[in-house]
Design an enzyme around this catalytic site. Structure first.
Site, PDB file in Angstrom:
ATOM      1  N   LYS A 144      20.629-129.843 -60.308  1.00 37.75           N
ATOM      2  CA  LYS A 144      19.880-130.678 -60.720  1.00 37.75           C
ATOM      3  C   LYS A 144      19.119-130.373 -61.808  1.00 37.75           C
ATOM      4  O   LYS A 144      18.890-129.818 -62.217  1.00 37.75           O
ATOM      5  CB  LYS A 144      19.376-130.898 -58.951  1.00 37.75           C
ATOM      6  N   ARG A 151      21.900-127.303 -49.435  1.00 45.97           N
ATOM      7  CA  ARG A 151      22.709-128.281 -49.792  1.00 45.97           C
ATOM      8  C   ARG A 151      22.938-127.150 -50.942  1.00 45.97           C
ATOM      9  O   ARG A 151      22.317-127.695 -52.055  1.00 45.97           O
ATOM     10  CB  ARG A 151      22.272-129.334 -49.708  1.00 45.97           C
TER      11      ARG A 151
HETATM   12  N1  HH2 Z   1      20.273-134.781 -52.880  1.00 43.76           N
HETATM   13  C1  HH2 Z   1      21.602-135.332 -53.285  1.00 43.76           C
HETATM   14  C2  HH2 Z   1      22.557-136.229 -51.785  1.00 43.76           C
HETATM   15  N2  HH2 Z   1      21.979-136.089 -50.223  1.00 43.76           N
HETATM   16  N3  HH2 Z   1      20.444-135.140 -49.452  1.00 43.76           N
HETATM   17  C3  HH2 Z   1      19.232-134.449 -48.476  1.00 43.76           C
HETATM   18  N4  HH2 Z   1      18.921-134.073 -47.226  1.00 43.76           N
HETATM   19  N5  HH2 Z   1      18.432-134.130 -49.742  1.00 43.76           N
HETATM   20  C4  HH2 Z   1      19.031-133.220 -51.486  1.00 43.76           C
HETATM   21  O1  HH2 Z   1      18.636-133.436 -51.689  1.00 43.76           O
HETATM   22  C5  HH2 Z   1      20.388-134.401 -51.679  1.00 43.76           C
HETATM   23  C6  HH2 Z   1      20.783-135.019 -50.429  1.00 43.76           C
HETATM   24  C7  HH2 Z   1      22.221-135.555 -54.380  1.00 43.76           C
HETATM   25  O2  HH2 Z   1      22.417-134.672 -54.659  1.00 43.76           O
HETATM   26  P1  HH2 Z   1      24.709-135.039 -54.499  1.00 43.76           P
HETATM   27  O3  HH2 Z   1      24.859-135.953 -53.805  1.00 43.76           O
HETATM   28  O4  HH2 Z   1      25.492-134.130 -55.637  1.00 43.76           O
HETATM   29  O5  HH2 Z   1      25.239-136.198 -56.079  1.00 43.76           O
HETATM   30  P2  HH2 Z   1      24.874-137.560 -55.603  1.00 43.76           P
HETATM   31  O6  HH2 Z   1      23.841-138.100 -54.667  1.00 43.76           O
HETATM   32  O7  HH2 Z   1      24.802-138.177 -57.765  1.00 43.76           O
HETATM   33  O8  HH2 Z   1      26.475-137.886 -54.924  1.00 43.76           O
END
Ligand code: HH2
Length: 277
Positions: free
Chosen positions: A221, A255
């Site tokens: 992030k 995660r």
């Molecule tokens: N971060 C993202 C998405 N979902 N869910 C939880 N519970 N906690 C988090 O920190 C979290 C989440 C964002 O990361 P990512 O899925 O890699 O990116 P994107 O939303 O752009 O697909």
């Protein structure tokens, strides 16, 4: 020892679990999105399991500020073939969605956990999960993804996140959801500037409610980019350090995109950690 009820699984929480991210999106911030190519997504998911993932988190809509919203139908078109292909994969399958109609459909298709960045606030979300036995992650976010990073404001960020999560736990409990299905997440990067994120990490144990397990998600992030100056594709070291610190502070689910590296880091740490004595 505490356990998390998670659909067909009962997960022991005596050591931190690794949740591998599988993004079925065209536009995730980390560039790892697998869009609608179900075969590539399945291969990636299986590689995450082979690398030691304890849980997989499938997401079909990016939460990156400025990302294109997906409809429920688009999410399901991306999710259902992958859920089907992973039916007997041996680890619980979490779905990252805030849409009640998606929750209902993926639970019927065998998902074990719902990871909701909106903490079941959307109308119908509590009802969508209440009758099942799925695990549930309730996450804090200030604002909504499109605009959340424009001007996040807090007095005491930790107290405010905790108060929000406490209210969502009460709502879930009132809807008949047992406490052993719940995981809480302060939502790193969701309506938070660097200082807010660092304060939440420093004081992670204070974010939980009723001793519920905490999930931490900081993988690649921008908070890590702000600290190290590294672009998103070069944040592995920073991601490992951040999650290891979260684990030291009691986080039970990490995660991450990079499962193998996280697993190695945990193995070394656990060999000398008090959790292991
Ligand atoms: N971060 C993202 C998405 N979902 N869910 C939880 N519970 N906690 C988090 O920190 C979290 C989440 C964002 O990361 P990512 O899925 O890699 O990116 P994107 O939303 O752009 O697909």
């Amino acid at each position: 020892m505490s356990f998390l009820r998670c659909g067909n699984y009962r997960l022991a929480l005596d050591r931190p679990l690794v949740m591998g991210i599988v993004n079925l999106t065209p536009d995730s911030f980390s560039g790892d999105g697998l869009a609608t190519d179900a075969d590539r997504a399945l291969a990636h998911a299986r590689a995450q399991i082979a690398a030691g993932a304890d849980i997989l988190d499938l997401g079909a809509e990016s939460t990156r500020p400025g990302a294109e919203p997906a409809t429920a139908a688009q999410e399901l078109a991306r999710l259902l073939p992958v859920l089907d292909g992973l039916k007997d994969c041996g680890v619980p399958l979490s779905v990252d969605t805030y849409k009640p109609e998606v929750m209902v459909a993926v639970l019927a298709a065998g998902a074990d956990m719902i990871n909701d960045i909106a903490a079941l606030q959307h109308p119908g979300a509590l009802e969508a999960v209440a009758a099942s036995s799925c695990g549930i992650c309730l996450m804090h976010m200030q604002g909504e993804p499109r605009t959340m990073q424009q001007q996040p404001v807090y007095g005491d960020v930790v107290a405010e996140v905790r108060a929000f999560l406490a209210e969502r736990v009460s709502a879930a409990r009132a809807a008949g959801i047992a406490a052993d299905r719940l995981v809480l997440d302060p939502g790193f990067g969701f309506g938070k500037h660097l200082d807010h994120n660092l304060e939440l990490l420093r004081r992670l144990p204070e974010t939980t409610v009723d001793g519920l397990p905490v999930l931490a998600g900081m993988s690649r992030k921008s908070m890590l980019g702000a600290l190290t100056g590294q672009p998103v594709e070069a944040r592995l070291g920073a991601s490992i350090a951040a999650h290891l610190q979260a684990a030291r502070l009691g986080a039970r689910i990490l995660r991450v995109h990079d499962v193998a590296a996280m697993r190695d880091a945990l193995t070394v740490w656990q060999a000398v950690s008090p959790w292991n004595q």
